[in-house]
Design a protein around this motif. Structure first.
Motif, PDB file in Angstrom:
ATOM      1  N   GLU A 120      40.862 106.615  22.510  1.00  0.00           N
ATOM      2  CA  GLU A 120      42.033 105.748  22.612  1.00  0.00           C
ATOM      3  C   GLU A 120      43.321 106.530  22.391  1.00  0.00           C
ATOM      4  N   ARG A 121      43.244 107.589  21.612  1.00  0.00           N
ATOM      5  CA  ARG A 121      44.435 108.386  21.285  1.00  0.00           C
ATOM      6  C   ARG A 121      44.474 109.709  22.047  1.00  0.00           C
ATOM      7  N   GLU A 139      30.449 115.026  24.206  1.00  0.00           N
ATOM      8  CA  GLU A 139      29.788 113.846  24.757  1.00  0.00           C
ATOM      9  C   GLU A 139      28.603 113.362  23.928  1.00  0.00           C
ATOM     10  N   ALA A 140      27.922 114.237  23.226  1.00  0.00           N
ATOM     11  CA  ALA A 140      26.786 113.782  22.413  1.00  0.00           C
ATOM     12  C   ALA A 140      27.254 112.838  21.319  1.00  0.00           C
ATOM     13  N   ASP A 141      28.297 113.232  20.608  1.00  0.00           N
ATOM     14  CA  ASP A 141      28.832 112.376  19.550  1.00  0.00           C
ATOM     15  C   ASP A 141      29.468 111.119  20.126  1.00  0.00           C
ATOM     16  N   LEU A 142      30.133 111.255  21.271  1.00  0.00           N
ATOM     17  CA  LEU A 142      30.767 110.090  21.880  1.00  0.00           C
ATOM     18  C   LEU A 142      29.715 109.082  22.334  1.00  0.00           C
ATOM     19  N   ALA A 152      26.536 106.716  33.671  1.00  0.00           N
ATOM     20  CA  ALA A 152      27.557 105.764  34.131  1.00  0.00           C
ATOM     21  C   ALA A 152      28.408 105.258  32.974  1.00  0.00           C
ATOM     22  N   GLY A 153      27.810 105.176  31.802  1.00  0.00           N
ATOM     23  CA  GLY A 153      28.540 104.671  30.653  1.00  0.00           C
ATOM     24  C   GLY A 153      29.659 105.575  30.180  1.00  0.00           C
ATOM     25  N   LEU A 154      29.644 106.841  30.615  1.00  0.00           N
ATOM     26  CA  LEU A 154      30.694 107.779  30.222  1.00  0.00           C
ATOM     27  C   LEU A 154      31.742 107.991  31.308  1.00  0.00           C
ATOM     28  N   ALA A 157      35.304 107.177  30.186  1.00  0.00           N
ATOM     29  CA  ALA A 157      35.773 108.126  29.182  1.00  0.00           C
ATOM     30  C   ALA A 157      36.166 109.450  29.829  1.00  0.00           C
ATOM     31  N   ARG A 158      35.366 109.903  30.780  1.00  0.00           N
ATOM     32  CA  ARG A 158      35.668 111.166  31.456  1.00  0.00           C
ATOM     33  C   ARG A 158      36.966 111.064  32.253  1.00  0.00           C
TER      34      ARG A 158
END
Length: 270
Positions: A120-121, A139-142, A152-154, A157-158
């Motif tokens: 978000e920031r 990405e693992a932590d995200l 698809a869920g990322l 975010a990408r």
């Protein structure tokens, strides 16, 4: 730069091997690759390594909100200016970036976005301080934070990260690591998808991944030829090429980016 290779800080033999290889940057890792009981040893190895300037080395420190992270900053602070920078995990605020910049004066910062709050920031983090030179995803932590279980869920975010980097005037971000180092076909497919989304280059966890990343990010011959034709038509206003393609300023910018990618691979441009 197109390739970044992780090496555990507690293994100087692997760090030396990585530095002797073809990666553009070697990320000497004090965080995930180092067991809790070996943090002090790994930190001492990094200090010894950085006694000589290392322009191809980034150091990934621990979360700066932990005692380990603060110890990392104290240890590398005076030495970081001779490196390719500090990779800052768990980035969640602009203030955090300014604090790290003050602790490692003269070093570039490469924050990793690994949580919903950090995402978000993302623009605030990317534009927090002149020392911020790139942003990336962890990405693992995200995935764990968001409860995402597939690619698809990322996607959002990408894309969000690509937009934040561009808005902050930073280079296009590099992709996060592909964790199955034996699945080179899957890596290549993932890299091609990342390039189409606006990423440039990728971090790796194994040397075998490096040539695959380079090949996937190298523009194809037909793509380069098309880009050259578009750039050659630039300056004549909006025109239609003989094959029906429409060319305007935005299309020309995209074509120039393709040729820039070609030059990044050491190939001759126009």
């Amino acid at each position: 730069m197109l390739t970044w290779l992780y090496a555990p800080a507690e293994r100087p033999d692997l760090v030396a091997k990585a530095l002797a290889g073809p990666a553009d940057v070697v990320i000497v890792d004090l965080e995930d690759a180092v067991a809790p009981g070996n943090k002090d040893l790994a930190r001492a190895e990094v200090v010894a390594l950085l006694a000589t300037p290392r322009p191809r080395v980034q150091v990934r420190i621990n979360d700066t909100r932990t005692a380990w992270g603060q110890a990392d900053l104290r240890a590398v602070g005076a030495l970081a200016a001779g490196t390719a920078g500090i990779r800052v995990p768990k980035a969640e605020s602009a203030g955090q970036m300014r604090d790290v910049a003050a602790a490692v004066p003269g070093a570039e910062l490469h924050p990793l976005i690994e949580s919903a709050l950090g995402l978000e920031r993302a623009y605030e983090i990317a534009s927090a301080d002149p020392a911020v030179a790139s942003i990336g995803l962890g990405e693992a932590d995200l995935r764990a934070d968001l409860g995402v279980s597939d690619e698809a869920g990322l996607s959002w975010a990408r894309s969000r990260l690509v937009v934040a980097a561009r808005a902050a005037g930073l280079p296009a971000p590099a992709q996060s690591v592909y964790t199955d180092f034996r699945d080179l076909e899957g890596l290549a497919e993932s890299c091609r998808a990342g390039r189409a989304m606006g990423f440039r280059g990728r971090a790796a966890i194994h040397p075998a991944q490096l040539p695959v990343i380079r090949d996937a990010y190298r523009p194809g011959e037909e793509e380069v030829a098309a880009a050259r034709e578009i750039v050659a038509a630039a300056g004549t206003g909006a025109v239609a090429l003989p094959d029906g393609r429409f060319v305007d300023e935005a299309i020309v910018r995209q074509a120039r980016r393709v040729l820039d990618d070609q030059l990044a691979h050491g190939e001759k441009g126009i």
